[in-house]
Every structure is written in C-alpha cells, then in structure tokens.
Motif scaffolding. Structure first.
Motif, PDB file in Angstrom:
ATOM      1  N   SER A   1      -6.583  17.730  -2.265  1.00  0.00           N
ATOM      2  CA  SER A   1      -5.535  16.586  -2.566  1.00  0.00           C
ATOM      3  C   SER A   1      -4.649  16.531  -0.710  1.00  0.00           C
ATOM      4  O   SER A   1      -3.648  15.952  -0.747  1.00  0.00           O
ATOM      5  CB  SER A   1      -4.155  16.514  -2.832  1.00  0.00           C
ATOM      6  N   ARG A   2      -6.182  17.298  -0.037  1.00  0.00           N
ATOM      7  CA  ARG A   2      -5.328  17.093   1.794  1.00  0.00           C
ATOM      8  C   ARG A   2      -5.711  15.305   2.257  1.00  0.00           C
ATOM      9  O   ARG A   2      -4.563  15.109   2.497  1.00  0.00           O
ATOM     10  CB  ARG A   2      -5.517  18.435   2.163  1.00  0.00           C
ATOM     11  N   SER A   3      -6.291  15.516   1.975  1.00  0.00           N
ATOM     12  CA  SER A   3      -6.535  13.716   1.851  1.00  0.00           C
ATOM     13  C   SER A   3      -5.402  12.605   1.376  1.00  0.00           C
ATOM     14  O   SER A   3      -5.075  11.890   2.398  1.00  0.00           O
ATOM     15  CB  SER A   3      -8.011  12.855   1.979  1.00  0.00           C
ATOM     16  N   LEU A   4      -5.343  13.672   0.733  1.00  0.00           N
ATOM     17  CA  LEU A   4      -4.062  12.003  -0.153  1.00  0.00           C
ATOM     18  C   LEU A   4      -2.834  12.107   0.579  1.00  0.00           C
ATOM     19  O   LEU A   4      -2.293  11.204   0.993  1.00  0.00           O
ATOM     20  CB  LEU A   4      -3.796  12.545  -1.590  1.00  0.00           C
ATOM     21  N   LEU A   5      -2.656  13.985   1.154  1.00  0.00           N
ATOM     22  CA  LEU A   5      -1.281  14.151   1.552  1.00  0.00           C
ATOM     23  C   LEU A   5      -1.477  12.822   3.541  1.00  0.00           C
ATOM     24  O   LEU A   5       0.059  13.056   3.559  1.00  0.00           O
ATOM     25  CB  LEU A   5      -1.050  15.328   1.862  1.00  0.00           C
ATOM     26  N   ILE A   6      -2.328  12.396   3.590  1.00  0.00           N
ATOM     27  CA  ILE A   6      -2.420  13.036   4.838  1.00  0.00           C
ATOM     28  C   ILE A   6      -2.556  11.258   5.389  1.00  0.00           C
ATOM     29  O   ILE A   6      -1.227  10.982   5.559  1.00  0.00           O
ATOM     30  CB  ILE A   6      -3.707  12.786   5.612  1.00  0.00           C
ATOM     31  N   ALA A   7      -3.130  10.581   4.051  1.00  0.00           N
ATOM     32  CA  ALA A   7      -2.588   9.095   3.857  1.00  0.00           C
ATOM     33  C   ALA A   7      -1.280   8.939   3.458  1.00  0.00           C
ATOM     34  O   ALA A   7      -0.941   7.450   4.023  1.00  0.00           O
ATOM     35  CB  ALA A   7      -3.486   8.640   2.477  1.00  0.00           C
ATOM     36  N   ALA A   8      -0.350   9.975   2.614  1.00  0.00           N
ATOM     37  CA  ALA A   8       0.942   9.829   2.221  1.00  0.00           C
ATOM     38  C   ALA A   8       1.886  10.016   3.558  1.00  0.00           C
ATOM     39  O   ALA A   8       2.884   9.640   3.869  1.00  0.00           O
ATOM     40  CB  ALA A   8       1.906  10.768   1.206  1.00  0.00           C
ATOM     41  N   GLN A   9       1.380  10.670   4.536  1.00  0.00           N
ATOM     42  CA  GLN A   9       2.154  10.980   5.815  1.00  0.00           C
ATOM     43  C   GLN A   9       1.880   9.661   6.816  1.00  0.00           C
ATOM     44  O   GLN A   9       3.532   9.792   7.306  1.00  0.00           O
ATOM     45  CB  GLN A   9       1.187  12.708   6.011  1.00  0.00           C
ATOM     46  N   ASP A  10       1.356   9.336   7.121  1.00  0.00           N
ATOM     47  CA  ASP A  10       0.476   8.180   7.375  1.00  0.00           C
ATOM     48  C   ASP A  10       1.738   6.620   7.388  1.00  0.00           C
ATOM     49  O   ASP A  10       2.042   5.748   7.551  1.00  0.00           O
ATOM     50  CB  ASP A  10      -0.537   7.040   7.398  1.00  0.00           C
ATOM     51  N   VAL A  11       1.949   6.815   5.772  1.00  0.00           N
ATOM     52  CA  VAL A  11       3.387   5.683   5.118  1.00  0.00           C
ATOM     53  C   VAL A  11       4.424   6.003   5.161  1.00  0.00           C
ATOM     54  O   VAL A  11       5.457   5.459   4.188  1.00  0.00           O
ATOM     55  CB  VAL A  11       2.405   4.564   4.634  1.00  0.00           C
ATOM     56  N   LEU A  12       4.269   7.336   3.985  1.00  0.00           N
ATOM     57  CA  LEU A  12       6.197   7.733   3.750  1.00  0.00           C
ATOM     58  C   LEU A  12       7.210   8.133   4.737  1.00  0.00           C
ATOM     59  O   LEU A  12       5.964   9.474   6.055  1.00  0.00           O
ATOM     60  CB  LEU A  12       5.588   8.593   2.121  1.00  0.00           C
ATOM     61  N   PRO A  13       8.181   7.961   4.840  1.00  0.00           N
ATOM     62  CA  PRO A  13       9.191   9.412   5.284  1.00  0.00           C
ATOM     63  C   PRO A  13       8.927  10.628   5.021  1.00  0.00           C
ATOM     64  O   PRO A  13       8.736  11.011   4.279  1.00  0.00           O
ATOM     65  CB  PRO A  13      10.597   8.762   5.404  1.00  0.00           C
TER      66      PRO A  13
ATOM     67  N   ARG B   1       0.637  -0.701   0.365  1.00  0.00           N
ATOM     68  CA  ARG B   1      -0.402   0.365  -0.369  1.00  0.00           C
ATOM     69  C   ARG B   1       0.780   1.215   0.160  1.00  0.00           C
ATOM     70  O   ARG B   1       0.317   1.714  -0.297  1.00  0.00           O
ATOM     71  CB  ARG B   1      -0.624  -0.332   1.407  1.00  0.00           C
ATOM     72  N   ALA B   2       1.800   1.036   0.434  1.00  0.00           N
ATOM     73  CA  ALA B   2       2.786   2.346   0.840  1.00  0.00           C
ATOM     74  C   ALA B   2       3.522   2.848  -0.617  1.00  0.00           C
ATOM     75  O   ALA B   2       3.622   4.104  -0.911  1.00  0.00           O
ATOM     76  CB  ALA B   2       3.621   1.990   1.585  1.00  0.00           C
ATOM     77  N   ASP B   3       4.026   1.654  -1.454  1.00  0.00           N
ATOM     78  CA  ASP B   3       3.901   2.004  -2.359  1.00  0.00           C
ATOM     79  C   ASP B   3       3.253   2.613  -3.900  1.00  0.00           C
ATOM     80  O   ASP B   3       3.170   3.827  -4.606  1.00  0.00           O
ATOM     81  CB  ASP B   3       4.673   0.706  -3.504  1.00  0.00           C
ATOM     82  N   LEU B   4       2.415   1.999  -3.680  1.00  0.00           N
ATOM     83  CA  LEU B   4       0.749   2.618  -4.276  1.00  0.00           C
ATOM     84  C   LEU B   4       0.758   4.090  -3.616  1.00  0.00           C
ATOM     85  O   LEU B   4       0.317   4.781  -4.749  1.00  0.00           O
ATOM     86  CB  LEU B   4      -0.654   2.032  -3.980  1.00  0.00           C
ATOM     87  N   VAL B   5       0.403   4.293  -2.195  1.00  0.00           N
ATOM     88  CA  VAL B   5       0.135   5.581  -1.973  1.00  0.00           C
ATOM     89  C   VAL B   5       1.326   6.224  -2.703  1.00  0.00           C
ATOM     90  O   VAL B   5       0.691   7.768  -2.672  1.00  0.00           O
ATOM     91  CB  VAL B   5       0.129   5.635  -1.128  1.00  0.00           C
TER      92      VAL B   5
ATOM     93  N   GLU C   1      10.824  15.447  -0.671  1.00  0.00           N
ATOM     94  CA  GLU C   1      11.562  15.021  -2.119  1.00  0.00           C
ATOM     95  C   GLU C   1      10.550  15.416  -3.014  1.00  0.00           C
ATOM     96  O   GLU C   1      10.980  15.486  -3.994  1.00  0.00           O
ATOM     97  CB  GLU C   1      11.888  14.246  -1.976  1.00  0.00           C
ATOM     98  N   LEU C   2       9.406  14.203  -2.733  1.00  0.00           N
ATOM     99  CA  LEU C   2       8.686  14.547  -3.916  1.00  0.00           C
ATOM    100  C   LEU C   2       7.955  16.195  -4.796  1.00  0.00           C
ATOM    101  O   LEU C   2       7.452  16.261  -5.377  1.00  0.00           O
ATOM    102  CB  LEU C   2       7.140  13.331  -3.442  1.00  0.00           C
ATOM    103  N   HIS C   3       7.857  16.617  -3.207  1.00  0.00           N
ATOM    104  CA  HIS C   3       7.234  18.275  -3.400  1.00  0.00           C
ATOM    105  C   HIS C   3       8.485  18.949  -4.146  1.00  0.00           C
ATOM    106  O   HIS C   3       7.951  20.860  -3.460  1.00  0.00           O
ATOM    107  CB  HIS C   3       6.826  18.478  -2.336  1.00  0.00           C
TER     108      HIS C   3
END
Length: 198
Positions: free
Chosen positions: A105-117, A59-63, A123-125
């Motif tokens: 995309s704020r909910s998408l960012l929350i999802a990313a913050q849960d699984v990505l350092p 899931r982390a790779d997908l997010v 780096e993505l930004h």
C-alpha cells in the motif's frame, strides 16, 4: 409537502455494492499510481464519475475512504499474528506481516499524504500503532527493550524504518524480499537495552 421516503433495502444494498466497487477500484488504481484520477478509478470500478461523486464528494474523501478500508483489511490480517513468547521474536513476526502490508500500500499512502493532513493519517493508523505499542510495553516490562526512550518514539522509529525501506525499494537499492530482514535487524538493534543511550 411530500413525505421523504427512505431508500428501500434493495436500493441501500445497491448503493453499498457501488461503494464497495468504488473502494476496490480506488485501492487498485492508487496502489499502482498515487496520482490516479477519479475518472480512472470510476472506470476500474465499472461506474460513472457521477456515481463516484455521489458517494464521495471529492477526491480527498475517496482517498481517505480507500486508505481506511486498506488499513482495516490489514488490521484484520495482523490480528492473526502470534505475539506471544519472546517479545523480540514476536516483533520479528509482526514486522514481517506488517511490512507486506506497507509494501503493498505504499503508493496508496503517497496518495493519502498528498491530500490528507499528517494528523489524519496518524489517526487512521491508530489501531496498528496500538498493537505495536502493547508489544513494546511488554518487551520493556520483560527487560528486552530499552526503557530510556518513550514507547511512542519507538513506535515512530519502527514506522519510519518501514517507510524508508519502501523508499529504498522505489530507488532500486533494496528488494522487497530483503526488506523485512533489514527492518527487523535495524529495529531490534535500536530497541535493545544495550543500544547507545542519548
């Protein structure tokens, strides 16, 4: 030993369509619910879970792929923003366009913050951040933005204010229509050469 055959162009095209559908589904699901499961994403994409895991092992790779795609799409839109003229006016235009993307995309960012350092998210930004850095540097050169604080700090201030606005909307204390004006007023006051110095 049998020779390994490469996928035919048709199979590669099918795989690419499948990946695009999965990423579309992930962005839609995670933008509604940052805790959306792989099963929900697969259903929205019109594929099976096995297909999702065939392209994204976890899931982390997908997010991460969904956030990357959303940032790339937003980056293309921000390229069209006119950053010429007075840097303060240009910053207001950039905030208005950037805020729409942050809000969507704020909910998408929350999802990313849960699984990505945090380092990976920064780096993505990097692309959007570089655009802001260049504009702030021009404003500093022209004497309309403060020079007593590092540019990187000012970029961070802008991003923090945007994300605080998103939190205020979630809490019901701010409407999306009000946010861009509030962000711009706050940022321009913080960036002003006449702002209180530390």
């Amino acid at each position: 030993m049998a020779a390994i055959r490469e996928k035919s162009p048709a199979k590669r095209a099918d795989a690419q369509r499948s990946i695009e559908a999965i990423l579309d589904g992930a962005i839609r699901c995670l933008s509604r619910n940052p805790e959306a499961s792989v099963s929900e994403i697969a259903k929205t994409a019109g594929v099976g879970r096995v297909t999702v895991y065939g392209h994204f092992p976890n899931r982390a790779d997908l997010v991460e792929a969904a956030l990357t795609r959303a940032i790339d799409d937003g980056h293309a839109g921000l390229e069209a923003v006119d950053l010429s003229g007075d840097p303060r006016d240009a910053l207001a235009r950039l905030v208005d366009s950037s805020w729409q993307l942050v809000n969507q995309s704020r909910s998408l960012l929350i999802a990313a913050q849960d699984v990505l350092p945090p380092g990976k998210i920064r780096e993505l930004h990097a692309g959007p951040a570089n655009r802001v850095e260049r504009l702030i540097e021009r404003g500093r050169d022209e004497g309309v933005f403060r020079t007593d604080l590092p540019t990187t700090w000012l970029v961070g201030v802008l991003h923090s204010i945007m994300h605080s606005a998103a939190d205020e909307i979630t809490a019901g204390r701010l409407t999306p229509d009000e946010a861009a004006g509030y962000i711009t007023a706050t940022v321009l006051a913080a960036f002003s050469p006449g702002a209180l110095r530390p």
